[in-house]
Design a protein around this motif. Structure first.
Motif, PDB file in Angstrom:
ATOM      1  N   ARG A 114       0.810  -1.225   0.000  1.00 44.77           N
ATOM      2  CA  ARG A 114       0.000   0.000   0.000  1.00 44.77           C
ATOM      3  C   ARG A 114       0.840   1.269   0.000  1.00 44.77           C
ATOM      4  O   ARG A 114       0.293   2.367  -0.162  1.00 44.77           O
ATOM      5  CB  ARG A 114      -0.963   0.003   1.194  1.00 44.77           C
ATOM      6  CG  ARG A 114      -2.129  -0.961   1.017  1.00 44.77           C
ATOM      7  CD  ARG A 114      -3.087  -0.896   2.192  1.00 44.77           C
ATOM      8  NE  ARG A 114      -2.515  -1.515   3.380  1.00 44.77           N
ATOM      9  CZ  ARG A 114      -3.089  -1.494   4.582  1.00 44.77           C
ATOM     10  NH1 ARG A 114      -4.241  -0.855   4.758  1.00 44.77           N
ATOM     11  NH2 ARG A 114      -2.513  -2.091   5.620  1.00 44.77           N
ATOM     12  N   ASP A 160      -9.188  -7.865  -2.138  1.00 45.00           N
ATOM     13  CA  ASP A 160      -9.107  -6.550  -2.787  1.00 45.00           C
ATOM     14  C   ASP A 160      -7.677  -6.211  -3.179  1.00 45.00           C
ATOM     15  O   ASP A 160      -7.428  -5.685  -4.280  1.00 45.00           O
ATOM     16  CB  ASP A 160      -9.660  -5.461  -1.851  1.00 45.00           C
ATOM     17  CG  ASP A 160     -11.164  -5.548  -1.659  1.00 45.00           C
ATOM     18  OD1 ASP A 160     -11.832  -6.252  -2.442  1.00 45.00           O
ATOM     19  OD2 ASP A 160     -11.672  -4.913  -0.710  1.00 45.00           O
ATOM     20  N   ARG A 161      -6.721  -6.519  -2.306  1.00 46.42           N
ATOM     21  CA  ARG A 161      -5.330  -6.221  -2.618  1.00 46.42           C
ATOM     22  C   ARG A 161      -4.823  -7.092  -3.777  1.00 46.42           C
ATOM     23  O   ARG A 161      -4.073  -6.620  -4.633  1.00 46.42           O
ATOM     24  CB  ARG A 161      -4.436  -6.447  -1.382  1.00 46.42           C
ATOM     25  CG  ARG A 161      -4.694  -5.480  -0.241  1.00 46.42           C
ATOM     26  CD  ARG A 161      -4.616  -4.035  -0.677  1.00 46.42           C
ATOM     27  NE  ARG A 161      -3.320  -3.696  -1.251  1.00 46.42           N
ATOM     28  CZ  ARG A 161      -3.092  -2.594  -1.978  1.00 46.42           C
ATOM     29  NH1 ARG A 161      -4.080  -1.755  -2.255  1.00 46.42           N
ATOM     30  NH2 ARG A 161      -1.881  -2.354  -2.453  1.00 46.42           N
ATOM     31  N   ILE A 164      -6.051  -5.574  -7.037  1.00 47.14           N
ATOM     32  CA  ILE A 164      -5.272  -4.387  -7.405  1.00 47.14           C
ATOM     33  C   ILE A 164      -3.899  -4.799  -7.946  1.00 47.14           C
ATOM     34  O   ILE A 164      -3.423  -4.262  -8.956  1.00 47.14           O
ATOM     35  CB  ILE A 164      -5.125  -3.455  -6.185  1.00 47.14           C
ATOM     36  CG1 ILE A 164      -6.481  -2.800  -5.858  1.00 47.14           C
ATOM     37  CG2 ILE A 164      -4.053  -2.390  -6.433  1.00 47.14           C
ATOM     38  CD1 ILE A 164      -6.507  -2.057  -4.550  1.00 47.14           C
ATOM     39  N   GLN A 167      -4.248  -6.413 -11.451  1.00 47.01           N
ATOM     40  CA  GLN A 167      -4.582  -5.383 -12.434  1.00 47.01           C
ATOM     41  C   GLN A 167      -3.394  -4.488 -12.748  1.00 47.01           C
ATOM     42  O   GLN A 167      -3.324  -3.900 -13.836  1.00 47.01           O
ATOM     43  CB  GLN A 167      -5.751  -4.537 -11.928  1.00 47.01           C
ATOM     44  CG  GLN A 167      -7.086  -5.264 -11.911  1.00 47.01           C
ATOM     45  CD  GLN A 167      -8.199  -4.439 -11.270  1.00 47.01           C
ATOM     46  OE1 GLN A 167      -7.951  -3.445 -10.571  1.00 47.01           O
ATOM     47  NE2 GLN A 167      -9.442  -4.857 -11.487  1.00 47.01           N
ATOM     48  N   SER A 168      -2.444  -4.407 -11.804  1.00 45.42           N
ATOM     49  CA  SER A 168      -1.266  -3.559 -11.992  1.00 45.42           C
ATOM     50  C   SER A 168      -0.079  -4.309 -12.587  1.00 45.42           C
ATOM     51  O   SER A 168       1.002  -3.733 -12.724  1.00 45.42           O
ATOM     52  CB  SER A 168      -0.858  -2.930 -10.656  1.00 45.42           C
ATOM     53  OG  SER A 168      -1.915  -2.133 -10.136  1.00 45.42           O
TER      54      SER A 168
END
Length: 271
Positions: A114, A160-161, A164, A167-168
């Motif tokens: 994060r 959720d992480r 992300i 997707q990255s």
């Protein structure tokens, strides 16, 4: 009976800090760290997890420069002397960027990437990563942690992480998950997570679990940090039976033996 190496791997903890909760100051000189690394490898560690910043409850942070000054010389010496994958325990993007230049195999991040730019740095390097759940930050995380339902809440955070990260550009098969025992959890929360650990397989990713010598062991056994081996082995065994793939520990030799018994049990073989 000879049991073939199982999917359960033991990761040895190598803290090069003056203030870690269990072994602070014991390995923060290069020669001491190298000696401990050699011992853990001889005892059967499949990974070394090198960290330069204490994340014990109430701990203060250090700068990226200080963290790098602690860990880079140790990483370089371990690489020069041993053939073992290294995980770096850090939550700072700047530290990740530098250690990944050394061809490290995994970033073990209590903050689940994060920090600004962390996801992109790991994705660009093609490295493995362990995403851990933590409520709050080390200085305050044990001040009345609160959840609607700890297992559901932690699973949602990790899911959720993962989304992300993928997707990255981080490959899904490079991701490990850690529910974060002792990081913003009461003793009841910790044991609820352990009891329901198998539910995290719904996320279809391997689990990296660390409970070695933690307060969740001491609060149940009444033992001091240096007397928590039996409790730590019990917790590691339960986690492995519930499907954890990597067990992160201080006491490598004893945990490797325990994992051999787990492997024999799961294999259903008898002498």
């Amino acid at each position: 009976m000879k049991i073939e190496p199982s999917a359960i791997q033991v990761m040895g903890i190598l803290n090069v800090t003056p203030d870690s909760f269990s072994d602070g100051g014991r390995h923060n000189r290069i020669d001491q760290a190298l000696y401990q690394a050699e011992k853990m490898i001889s005892d059967g560690a499949a990974w070394l997890d090198i960290g330069g910043e204490s994340t014990r409850p109430g701990s203060d942070g250090v700068s990226a420069d200080e963290e790098l000054a602690r860990i880079v010389p140790v990483i370089e010496r371990v690489q020069a002397n041993f053939d073992i994958p290294i995980s770096v325990d850090t939550c700072k993007t700047a530290v990740m960027a530098e250690v990944l230049k050394l061809n490290e195999q995994m970033i073990n991040d209590i903050n689940a990437l994060r920090d600004k730019g962390a996801v992109e740095v790991v994705a660009a390097a093609g490295a493995k990563v362990c995403l851990m759940h933590m409520q709050g930050e080390p200085r305050t995380m044990q001040h009345e942690p609160n959840y609607q339902h700890v297992v559901t809440d932690v699973k949602k955070f990790l899911a959720d992480r993962v989304q992300i990260c993928v997707q990255s550009g981080i490959q899904k098969d490079n991701i490990y998950l850690d529910p974060g025992f002792g990081f913003g959890k009461s003793v009841e929360h910790n044991y609820q997570l352990l009891h329901h650990l198998q539910e995290f397989h719904q996320l279809e990713l391997p689990l990296l679990i660390g409970m070695s010598r933690k307060s969740m062991i001491g609060q149940v056994t009444g033992r001091a940090v240096t007397e928590r081996l039996a409790g730590s082995l019990a917790a590691a065994t339960i986690a492995a039976l519930k499907g954890a793939q990597i067990i992160r520990v201080h006491d490598v030799k004893e945990t490797v033996d325990a994992m051999k018994v787990v492997a024999a049990t799961l294999a259903g073989e008898f002498a």
